[in-house]
Every structure is written in C-alpha cells, then in structure tokens.
Design a protein around this motif. Sequence first.
Motif, PDB file in Angstrom:
ATOM      1  N   ALA A   6       9.848   2.140 -15.365  1.00 36.35           N
ATOM      2  CA  ALA A   6       9.874   0.788 -14.676  1.00 36.35           C
ATOM      3  C   ALA A   6       9.421  -0.384 -15.644  1.00 36.35           C
ATOM      4  O   ALA A   6      10.109  -1.322 -15.491  1.00 36.35           O
ATOM      5  N   VAL A   7       8.761  -0.170 -16.715  1.00 37.55           N
ATOM      6  CA  VAL A   7       8.449  -1.088 -17.792  1.00 37.55           C
ATOM      7  C   VAL A   7       9.662  -1.090 -18.463  1.00 37.55           C
ATOM      8  O   VAL A   7       9.936  -2.344 -18.891  1.00 37.55           O
ATOM      9  N   HIS A  89       2.243   6.046  -0.260  1.00 34.96           N
ATOM     10  CA  HIS A  89       1.484   5.725  -1.326  1.00 34.96           C
ATOM     11  C   HIS A  89       2.038   6.750  -2.510  1.00 34.96           C
ATOM     12  O   HIS A  89       2.429   6.370  -3.790  1.00 34.96           O
ATOM     13  N   SER A  90       2.654   7.906  -2.195  1.00 32.38           N
ATOM     14  CA  SER A  90       3.195   8.776  -3.344  1.00 32.38           C
ATOM     15  C   SER A  90       4.559   8.104  -3.947  1.00 32.38           C
ATOM     16  O   SER A  90       4.823   8.215  -4.919  1.00 32.38           O
ATOM     17  N   HIS A  96       6.581   5.008  -8.079  1.00 29.23           N
ATOM     18  CA  HIS A  96       7.382   3.729  -8.828  1.00 29.23           C
ATOM     19  C   HIS A  96       6.488   2.613  -9.109  1.00 29.23           C
ATOM     20  O   HIS A  96       6.923   1.434  -9.360  1.00 29.23           O
ATOM     21  N   SER A  97       5.351   2.587  -9.255  1.00 20.36           N
ATOM     22  CA  SER A  97       4.037   1.724  -9.592  1.00 20.36           C
ATOM     23  C   SER A  97       4.150   0.392  -8.893  1.00 20.36           C
ATOM     24  O   SER A  97       4.227  -0.608  -9.792  1.00 20.36           O
ATOM     25  N   PHE A  98       4.631   0.242  -7.769  1.00 23.52           N
ATOM     26  CA  PHE A  98       4.819  -1.181  -7.027  1.00 23.52           C
ATOM     27  C   PHE A  98       3.290  -1.605  -6.972  1.00 23.52           C
ATOM     28  O   PHE A  98       2.294  -1.057  -6.891  1.00 23.52           O
ATOM     29  N   ASP A  99       3.468  -3.130  -7.348  1.00 23.39           N
ATOM     30  CA  ASP A  99       2.021  -3.909  -7.284  1.00 23.39           C
ATOM     31  C   ASP A  99       2.414  -5.171  -6.858  1.00 23.39           C
ATOM     32  O   ASP A  99       3.625  -5.796  -6.721  1.00 23.39           O
ATOM     33  N   ASP A 100       1.416  -6.241  -6.843  1.00 29.31           N
ATOM     34  CA  ASP A 100       1.861  -7.679  -6.467  1.00 29.31           C
ATOM     35  C   ASP A 100       2.688  -8.074  -7.297  1.00 29.31           C
ATOM     36  O   ASP A 100       2.688  -7.955  -8.517  1.00 29.31           O
ATOM     37  N   SER A 101       3.800  -8.740  -6.836  1.00 28.61           N
ATOM     38  CA  SER A 101       4.794  -9.271  -7.590  1.00 28.61           C
ATOM     39  C   SER A 101       4.152 -10.026  -8.849  1.00 28.61           C
ATOM     40  O   SER A 101       5.052 -10.222  -9.825  1.00 28.61           O
ATOM     41  N   LYS A 102       3.364 -10.957  -8.549  1.00 23.38           N
ATOM     42  CA  LYS A 102       3.118 -11.684  -9.561  1.00 23.38           C
ATOM     43  C   LYS A 102       2.413 -11.199 -10.977  1.00 23.38           C
ATOM     44  O   LYS A 102       2.399 -11.897 -11.872  1.00 23.38           O
ATOM     45  N   VAL A 103       1.947  -9.828 -10.831  1.00 23.43           N
ATOM     46  CA  VAL A 103       1.367  -9.125 -11.721  1.00 23.43           C
ATOM     47  C   VAL A 103       2.577  -8.272 -12.703  1.00 23.43           C
ATOM     48  O   VAL A 103       2.374  -7.627 -13.535  1.00 23.43           O
ATOM     49  N   LEU A 104       3.721  -8.230 -12.065  1.00 26.49           N
ATOM     50  CA  LEU A 104       4.830  -7.530 -12.684  1.00 26.49           C
ATOM     51  C   LEU A 104       5.612  -8.681 -13.247  1.00 26.49           C
ATOM     52  O   LEU A 104       5.810  -9.583 -12.977  1.00 26.49           O
ATOM     53  N   THR A 105       6.247  -8.134 -14.658  1.00 28.08           N
ATOM     54  CA  THR A 105       7.202  -8.924 -15.123  1.00 28.08           C
ATOM     55  C   THR A 105       8.484  -9.171 -14.317  1.00 28.08           C
ATOM     56  O   THR A 105       8.633  -8.274 -13.439  1.00 28.08           O
ATOM     57  N   PRO A 106       9.364 -10.192 -14.618  1.00 27.23           N
ATOM     58  CA  PRO A 106      10.489 -10.453 -13.844  1.00 27.23           C
ATOM     59  C   PRO A 106      11.386  -9.171 -14.040  1.00 27.23           C
ATOM     60  O   PRO A 106      12.212  -8.592 -13.125  1.00 27.23           O
ATOM     61  N   LYS A 207      -6.418 -10.492   3.082  1.00 24.60           N
ATOM     62  CA  LYS A 207      -6.258 -11.186   1.948  1.00 24.60           C
ATOM     63  C   LYS A 207      -5.968 -10.317   0.637  1.00 24.60           C
ATOM     64  O   LYS A 207      -6.459  -9.208   0.550  1.00 24.60           O
ATOM     65  N   LYS A 208      -5.102 -10.448  -0.104  1.00 21.90           N
ATOM     66  CA  LYS A 208      -4.730  -9.899  -1.422  1.00 21.90           C
ATOM     67  C   LYS A 208      -4.119  -8.481  -1.063  1.00 21.90           C
ATOM     68  O   LYS A 208      -4.103  -7.394  -1.524  1.00 21.90           O
ATOM     69  N   ALA A 209      -3.350  -8.441   0.194  1.00 21.85           N
ATOM     70  CA  ALA A 209      -2.905  -7.175   0.684  1.00 21.85           C
ATOM     71  C   ALA A 209      -1.691  -6.793  -0.168  1.00 21.85           C
ATOM     72  O   ALA A 209      -1.514  -5.584  -0.323  1.00 21.85           O
ATOM     73  N   ASP A 210      -1.108  -7.606  -1.044  1.00 25.37           N
ATOM     74  CA  ASP A 210      -0.044  -7.264  -1.852  1.00 25.37           C
ATOM     75  C   ASP A 210      -0.525  -6.394  -3.074  1.00 25.37           C
ATOM     76  O   ASP A 210       0.304  -5.892  -3.355  1.00 25.37           O
ATOM     77  N   SER A 211      -1.884  -6.492  -3.038  1.00 25.28           N
ATOM     78  CA  SER A 211      -2.379  -5.687  -4.238  1.00 25.28           C
ATOM     79  C   SER A 211      -3.290  -4.492  -3.853  1.00 25.28           C
ATOM     80  O   SER A 211      -3.633  -3.488  -4.377  1.00 25.28           O
ATOM     81  N   LEU A 212      -3.101  -4.541  -2.365  1.00 24.87           N
ATOM     82  CA  LEU A 212      -4.055  -3.562  -1.825  1.00 24.87           C
ATOM     83  C   LEU A 212      -3.093  -2.425  -1.225  1.00 24.87           C
ATOM     84  O   LEU A 212      -3.568  -1.070  -0.922  1.00 24.87           O
ATOM     85  N   TYR A 213      -2.036  -2.633  -0.677  1.00 22.30           N
ATOM     86  CA  TYR A 213      -1.186  -1.853   0.256  1.00 22.30           C
ATOM     87  C   TYR A 213       0.246  -1.838  -0.213  1.00 22.30           C
ATOM     88  O   TYR A 213       0.888  -2.759  -0.459  1.00 22.30           O
ATOM     89  N   PRO A 214       0.717  -0.638  -0.700  1.00 24.17           N
ATOM     90  CA  PRO A 214       1.930  -0.509  -1.667  1.00 24.17           C
ATOM     91  C   PRO A 214       3.057  -1.132  -0.763  1.00 24.17           C
ATOM     92  O   PRO A 214       4.070  -1.644  -1.256  1.00 24.17           O
ATOM     93  N   CYS A 215       3.284  -0.800   0.872  1.00 26.63           N
ATOM     94  CA  CYS A 215       4.012  -1.520   1.469  1.00 26.63           C
ATOM     95  C   CYS A 215       4.200  -2.780   1.256  1.00 26.63           C
ATOM     96  O   CYS A 215       5.405  -3.622   1.127  1.00 26.63           O
ATOM     97  N   VAL A 216       3.040  -3.639   1.166  1.00 31.05           N
ATOM     98  CA  VAL A 216       3.000  -5.081   1.180  1.00 31.05           C
ATOM     99  C   VAL A 216       3.596  -5.436  -0.353  1.00 31.05           C
ATOM    100  O   VAL A 216       4.125  -6.625  -0.485  1.00 31.05           O
TER     101      VAL A 216
END
Length: 344
Positions: A6-7, A89-90, A96-106, A207-216
């Motif tokens: 991913a990186v 989650h798996s 695939h290490s999904f996270d809030d899009s703001k903390v991932l690089t473009p 709030k901050k669901a994009d960093s709490l739930y992988p589907c978000v």
Amino acid sequence: MGKDTAVNASDDAMSFIPPSIDTARLLSGDSYAYYTPCPAGITPYDKSTTVPQTTEPTPCVLGVDEAGRGPVLGPMVYGAFYLPLELHHSLLAQEHSFDDSKVLTPAVRANLMRLINTPGENLYESCGYAIKVLSARDIGSGMMKPGAAVYNLNAQAMDATIEIIRGVLQDHAVNVQEIYIDTIGNPATYQAKLERIFPSIKITVAKKADSLYPCVSAASVAAKVTRDVALEVLYESVLKAQQLDDNSAAPEGWGSGYPSDSKCVGWLRRNMDPVFGWGSECRFSWGTAKEMLEQKGGARVDWPADDDEGNGMLSDFLLASGPGKGSSKDGLRDWFGQRQAEII
C-alpha cells in the motif's frame, strides 16, 4: 496487498481515473450519481422472480463519508462503500490498511482506489461503492435560493447520503444490515432521522467515523480520490480555455480549492470576470466568492423591469413585415442565418 504494498503505490495508480469520473457532466456543471455493479462476492436479493430465493442474500455492512465540504472550488463528493459483514475488518483494516483518507498519502489513496476498480483484485470482487457528486454550481444555487426556499449545505449532504444508500439497497438489492456514517452536525439527531428512513437497519452515526470503522474509511478514500480527480479535470478545462483565449503560458494553479489556501484565493482574484465571476467550478454562495464579487471590483448589473409593451416574442420580430421590422434587405429577418459574405 499488505501494508508495504500500500505504501509503495505506483505512478500508474496516481494517474488512474476512476469510473466515478464523468467528465462531460463535470464540465457542464451537473451533479450526478455513480454505482459500481454488485460485486461477484455478494449475493443480492433476487428481484426478478416471485419464486423464493434459494441462496440467502449476503449480509453486508456499508459506510458513508464525504470529501470537499469546505472548498470554494469544485464539487462536494459523497461515497458509500459496502462489503460482506464477515470481511469488514479482515479485508479493509488488516489486509489493505484503510484509514481516514486525510491521513493517507495521495499515492496510497489512488492505489487503493485503483485496486477497488481492478477486476481480479479481492477488493473488486468483494466490495462495491456508490458516489454522489454535488457540483459547485448546484451547491451554490441551492444555498442562494431566497427566503424559506434556501437549500442549505447540511440538507444537500443529507439528501445525497439518503440517495446513495437507497440506490445500493433498492436499485442494486444489496442486503445491508449495518450502516456507519461520519456525522453532519449532531450525531444523535442525524442518526434518528436516518433510522426513521431505514428502520430495519442498524445505523451508527459518529464523529471521526472515518478513523473508527473501516467501511467509512474506504468510503472516505473513494470520495476523496473522486473529488481530487474531478478538481483536476475542471482545472485542466479552465486552463485550456485561458490558453486558447490569450495564448499565454500556463499560470499558477488554483491549489486545493479551499478558502484558506492562498493559492486558491489568488487564482480567484486573478480570474474573476467583472460580470460573470467564474465558471461552474466555483461555489458562488461561499463568502470568499461573494466578497470578491461585491467588494473587489465585480460589476453590478441592473436588469430592466419587465415591460408588458416590450415583451413580444423574438419570433414576432423575425417574422414581422413593414418598414423597420425586417421587410428590407437590411432587416434582422433577412440577415438571420445568412453567411457573412452574403450580407456584405
């Protein structure tokens, strides 16, 4: 794909244009929705027959998030991302290490979006998504309606969320059992409204669901990549038009499109038409745009009041006869539609 892959996203991923980009509609200033086909790894409800379905529909989880709520330039994009509950989650967080899009690089965001849309990849085979693009023109026109008719940004965002959820549930017949959403305003109020609309589904608004739930997180990535590419498409169109007009060298870009970005504000100042302002890429309802038009040199246009005596149809003028009304060779009727050489 694991964390290392991913990186190490490739240049090909950065240049990937997702199918959620509709260039023609973006350039025309239209809002639109896009849905992927239901993936092979999900069994939907069978709506084609009245015979009882022999295979149980796959229980799924769905996340919703947005990108581009605050910019003065470009669309606001909502994304809904769904997959089987058992893979939530798996597949998304662990593999695939999904996270809030703001903390991932473009680059990482673009690579994940490419994998979501590549046949044969496990994300493509197991996951689907929906996108709602709300154009800058439509956002602005809704917010600038007079009085009680105003269509504020929260209402537009709520309607976009409801639209793409309904599209996944009804049009694509996906058996969604849980929904997770990044909040707009008060989470409890937002959740209560959605529960009234979708009473059979477990809904969590946080709030901050994009960093709490992988589907978000995945919905955040789909929305963010779509928004970023849409902004590039719009800028390239504006740049091409400018170069055709004045044959000048490529000017400085418009940055992120946010009012806090000095590059964006500078672009708006340099490219403001004194009458028309900007094109459909700009949200005229934003304070940044309003201030420039009203206080920084925008020309005021006073439209004449309607006059019943002067409200004749254009066709009446074109088809009229008599002196001064198109009967002579110099009249508008005889001129209209002729080649310039014929007139001369």
